[in-house]
Design a protein around this motif. Structure first.
Motif, PDB file in Angstrom:
ATOM      1  N   GLY A 150      31.312  57.856  59.479  1.00  0.00           N
ATOM      2  CA  GLY A 150      30.533  56.778  58.730  1.00  0.00           C
ATOM      3  C   GLY A 150      29.959  55.839  60.190  1.00  0.00           C
ATOM      4  O   GLY A 150      28.861  55.347  59.706  1.00  0.00           O
TER       5      GLY A 150
ATOM      6  N   PHE B 291      24.172  60.777  53.887  1.00  0.00           N
ATOM      7  CA  PHE B 291      25.672  60.561  53.574  1.00  0.00           C
ATOM      8  C   PHE B 291      26.687  61.667  52.954  1.00  0.00           C
ATOM      9  O   PHE B 291      27.652  61.878  52.430  1.00  0.00           O
TER      10      PHE B 291
ATOM     11  N   LEU C 211      30.066  62.615  54.430  1.00  0.00           N
ATOM     12  CA  LEU C 211      31.120  61.720  54.447  1.00  0.00           C
ATOM     13  C   LEU C 211      32.017  61.804  53.308  1.00  0.00           C
ATOM     14  O   LEU C 211      31.343  62.360  52.135  1.00  0.00           O
TER      15      LEU C 211
ATOM     16  N   LEU D 281      33.844  56.343  51.561  1.00  0.00           N
ATOM     17  CA  LEU D 281      32.987  55.822  52.791  1.00  0.00           C
ATOM     18  C   LEU D 281      31.562  56.242  52.280  1.00  0.00           C
ATOM     19  O   LEU D 281      30.645  55.221  52.807  1.00  0.00           O
ATOM     20  N   ARG D 282      31.161  57.044  51.553  1.00  0.00           N
ATOM     21  CA  ARG D 282      29.751  57.390  51.133  1.00  0.00           C
ATOM     22  C   ARG D 282      29.350  56.025  50.231  1.00  0.00           C
ATOM     23  O   ARG D 282      28.192  55.561  50.185  1.00  0.00           O
TER      24      ARG D 282
ATOM     25  N   LEU E 143      28.608  53.209  52.459  1.00  0.00           N
ATOM     26  CA  LEU E 143      27.434  53.110  52.996  1.00  0.00           C
ATOM     27  C   LEU E 143      26.234  52.880  52.124  1.00  0.00           C
ATOM     28  O   LEU E 143      25.056  52.413  52.403  1.00  0.00           O
TER      29      LEU E 143
END
Length: 261
Positions: free
Chosen positions: A140, A164, A167, A171-172, A175
């Motif tokens: 990330g 993304f 990931l 975490l996706r 972000l």
């Protein structure tokens, strides 16, 4: 017929791309027409292999179309910046040097380049890692470095190819929300490729659905969420309904792509 947007930042007309020759020719994309007006965040979804990334690479100047044209109307000599799924940062450069890379190519004075790079590292929560190398960063954090590098050059168009996808889900989501906040502040014209319907609805002013290969635009939807928006829209009934509608549009295309020729 008049263009729906008189001065689009990006415009494609009868754009096609094939690979190979003769009997081995593969029609990858098009014919495709597309207009993206200034400041719009446009998301494109479609089945695997439908030509989404091919379209983005033509926009970035990495591929030439077989027929038709794609025009970018900007005043900058380096109008577009691209962010890839695999980060695209350099392992032998520090985080600061990675973010400064595009500015160095533009021959921005070093003091100014460092200041702009540090500003974007600060915005993305990476200021404490300016002197670190990518090997010390999580996935990330590496993608944040890639985003900072792209935005540091102040591009007129931001091209993002499933940034993304590699990931994990949590975490996706983080972000996505960070990118949403950033792009609503900068209003950078953005073309964003994704497999994720959720991602497209959260981020996009407009969601375009592509057919199975050769990819064409078969539908357009505008998420009914005013800006500024937050990731909280994921919990609304309107979000769920639009996600279901988009999946209904995609389902037959995914099945088509899965059937061997």
């Amino acid at each position: 017929m008049a263009d729906p947007h008189p001065d689009p930042k990006l415009q494609a007309r009868t754009l096609t791309r094939t690979f190979g020759r003769g009997q081995k020719t593969l029609a990858a994309l098009g014919p495709l027409d597309l207009d993206i007006p200034p400041g719009e965040f446009t998301c494109i979804v479609g089945p695997s292999g439908c030509g989404k990334s091919t379209l983005l690479r033509i926009a970035a100047g990495l591929l030439r179309p077989t027929q038709g044209e794609l025009r970018i109307r900007t005043s900058s000599p380096r109008p577009a910046a691209m962010i890839f799924q695999d980060y695209g940062i350099y392992d032998w450069k520090t985080v600061l040097a990675n973010v400064r890379f595009g500015l160095d190519i533009q021959r921005t004075p070093r003091a100014e380049a460092n200041a702009r790079a540090m500003d974007w590292l600060t915005r993305l929560g990476l200021a404490d890692f300016a002197d670190a190398y990518p090997a010390a960063l999580s996935g990330g954090m590496r993608q944040r470095v890639a985003i900072a590098r792209a935005l540091a050059v102040e591009p007129e168009i931001l091209l993002m190819d499933e940034p993304f996808a590699a990931l994990d889900a949590q975490l996706r989501t983080i972000l996505q929300d960070e990118l949403l906040a950033l792009t609503q502040t900068t209003r950078t014209t953005t073309l964003f490729i994704t497999h994720s319907l959720e991602e497209a609805i959260v981020l996009g002013d407009r969601v375009l659905v592509m057919s199975a290969r050769p990819g064409r635009i078969i539908a357009e939807r505008r998420p009914p969420f005013p800006r500024p928006r937050t990731g909280d829209i994921r919990t609304t009934a309107e979000f769920t309904a639009l996600k279901s509608e988009l999946w209904d549009l995609l389902r037959s295309e995914v099945r088509t792509e899965a059937v061997p020729a």
